[in-house]
Motif scaffolding. Sequence first.
Motif, PDB file in Angstrom:
ATOM      1  N   UNK A 143       0.860  -1.181   0.000  1.00 52.10           N
ATOM      2  CA  UNK A 143       0.000   0.000   0.000  1.00 52.10           C
ATOM      3  C   UNK A 143       0.898   1.233   0.000  1.00 52.10           C
ATOM      4  N   UNK A 144       0.707   2.136  -0.967  1.00 48.99           N
ATOM      5  CA  UNK A 144       1.588   3.308  -1.059  1.00 48.99           C
ATOM      6  C   UNK A 144       1.453   4.199   0.171  1.00 48.99           C
ATOM      7  N   UNK A 145       2.570   4.709   0.649  1.00 50.80           N
ATOM      8  CA  UNK A 145       2.541   5.563   1.829  1.00 50.80           C
ATOM      9  C   UNK A 145       3.226   6.896   1.603  1.00 50.80           C
ATOM     10  N   UNK A 146       3.602   7.169   0.340  1.00 57.35           N
ATOM     11  CA  UNK A 146       4.287   8.409   0.029  1.00 57.35           C
ATOM     12  C   UNK A 146       4.041   8.724  -1.441  1.00 57.35           C
ATOM     13  N   UNK A 147       3.536   9.902  -1.764  1.00 61.48           N
ATOM     14  CA  UNK A 147       3.267  10.222  -3.173  1.00 61.48           C
ATOM     15  C   UNK A 147       4.545  10.221  -4.002  1.00 61.48           C
ATOM     16  N   UNK A 148       4.378  10.087  -5.311  1.00 62.65           N
ATOM     17  CA  UNK A 148       5.536   9.972  -6.199  1.00 62.65           C
ATOM     18  C   UNK A 148       6.404  11.217  -6.176  1.00 62.65           C
ATOM     19  N   UNK A 149       5.811  12.359  -5.948  1.00 62.00           N
ATOM     20  CA  UNK A 149       6.565  13.602  -5.830  1.00 62.00           C
ATOM     21  C   UNK A 149       6.105  14.330  -4.571  1.00 62.00           C
ATOM     22  N   UNK A 150       7.043  14.879  -3.841  1.00 58.90           N
ATOM     23  CA  UNK A 150       6.718  15.553  -2.593  1.00 58.90           C
ATOM     24  C   UNK A 150       7.430  16.897  -2.561  1.00 58.90           C
ATOM     25  N   UNK A 151       6.732  17.979  -2.254  1.00 53.30           N
ATOM     26  CA  UNK A 151       7.377  19.300  -2.224  1.00 53.30           C
ATOM     27  C   UNK A 151       8.547  19.326  -1.249  1.00 53.30           C
ATOM     28  N   UNK A 152       9.566  20.124  -1.567  1.00 52.99           N
ATOM     29  CA  UNK A 152      10.752  20.210  -0.718  1.00 52.99           C
ATOM     30  C   UNK A 152      10.407  20.603   0.708  1.00 52.99           C
ATOM     31  N   UNK A 153       9.437  21.514   0.851  1.00 51.72           N
ATOM     32  CA  UNK A 153       9.089  21.966   2.196  1.00 51.72           C
ATOM     33  C   UNK A 153       8.621  20.798   3.050  1.00 51.72           C
ATOM     34  N   UNK A 154       7.915  19.821   2.452  1.00 52.37           N
ATOM     35  CA  UNK A 154       7.443  18.664   3.202  1.00 52.37           C
ATOM     36  C   UNK A 154       8.609  17.729   3.514  1.00 52.37           C
TER      37      UNK A 154
END
Length: 467
Positions: free
Chosen positions: A443-454
């Motif tokens: 089950x995915x737990x992290x989107x494919x792209x995440x903003x640097x601030x996150x």
Amino acid sequence: MNPESTLNQLKAALPEGQLPSSYGVYFKNTLVALCHALEDHILQTSSDKSEVDPLVLATFQQGKWYLQEAERYRKIADRSRHILISAVSDSGFSTHETSQLDNVSLVDLDPEDSLVNEWNLVILAPSYQAIVLCHELDPDEYRPEDRPQVDTERKFYGLWTFDRAVVSQSTEILLDRLRPYNPDLIDRLKATQRQILECKDVPQTDMSGVVSRIVSYLQSSQQQIVAVNRQTRELWELEGQALKVSRNLNANKLQAFLRMAQRVDERDSANPVASLQVSALSETLGQLLDLPTLKLRRLRLAGLLFRIGLVSAPPEVFSTPASQLDDVTRSFWRDRARIGAQLLAAMPELTPVKEIVEHHLEYWDGSGQPDGLRGEEIPIEARILGLVAYFQELTQTRGDRSALTPQAALEQCQQRSETRFDPKAIETLGNVVRLAEMGLMQLPNRPSQLPNVWLEESPAPSTTVKS
């Protein structure tokens, strides 16, 4: 205000035109709070004596009648002599089972009738009488800078009172205005009104509890307005901090929103990675449902921001199941999508994302919030986000409710297929859960792209969905 309005006619009929002291201008969400407080008194007053049950008259505005209220009125009907609901014909109420009850009548208002600009609730019982009487401001009555940009900013002239003489006079006016639609029905309701007024030796209800509930509801609606204002100020403060790092105004606003969303997750010790997991799983379902790249990007960002409306919610929202929240706290939970959308409206470039967040609590059968959208009327991204958010919440501990396994959470979602959730989206979620159980994927737990601030400030706990 139209001279024919119930409010104007009441003013003309009262001695010296003196309206109750509660008369004033109200925001829409305040009126919702007032009506719910009075309706709750009916719901919480049990009686097996039909002769003391109330007569209820409700006038809803032009436009779709929110179907989430239809189920509420079915319960009210169980404790009422009769309910008359006036609304335009496309309100959606005529197809709901509540309208088929023997003691519920529906009047289809002519869209040209000024009654479509009114929002009224009348409760007539032998032991008490109550009324909320309102008329929406005309567009030219707003100052240019005060014209409502969102639904909750709409304003109404209105009043509420338990004064029997005022309620009785208002009822007469309202019934007379409805007479052309169904004279026989109005005659029967006037006879019921006379029966109620002629009841003798009925102990009068102590309304102090109702007044207390009204004050609580009004405080809650006011707290939401204050919360939105406070959150907006916080947004600008965060944006000011971001300006020190970048000159790109839009990037700064987005970073501020993302930091606010992170703060919500940080406050939720039982579910500190909700936004990451919801964003990731929503993106996966969107891919399987062949959403184009642009929609996937918006859905992924909406998943990160969908809880932003809870940034100033009471801590109980994060530690108590929704069914156990008190009235004030429950309002924050109920209206979280609308509050979040109000915040995101500060950045016009995020309008498509705002729409996803705003409508992710709409239900497939039309009974959701805030606009009672039905089926395909709900944006596909919002349908996905609403399902995934519900599923993810079930897989986490909340107060005395234990976390469910992914399969058990899926079964809860499947029970709500075609009522709350899009059947196709549930089928797709089921495929993902089954593949995960077979060990063919996680089950995915992290989107494919995440903003640097996150990436820089994301919470530390593990990002694994509980099983």
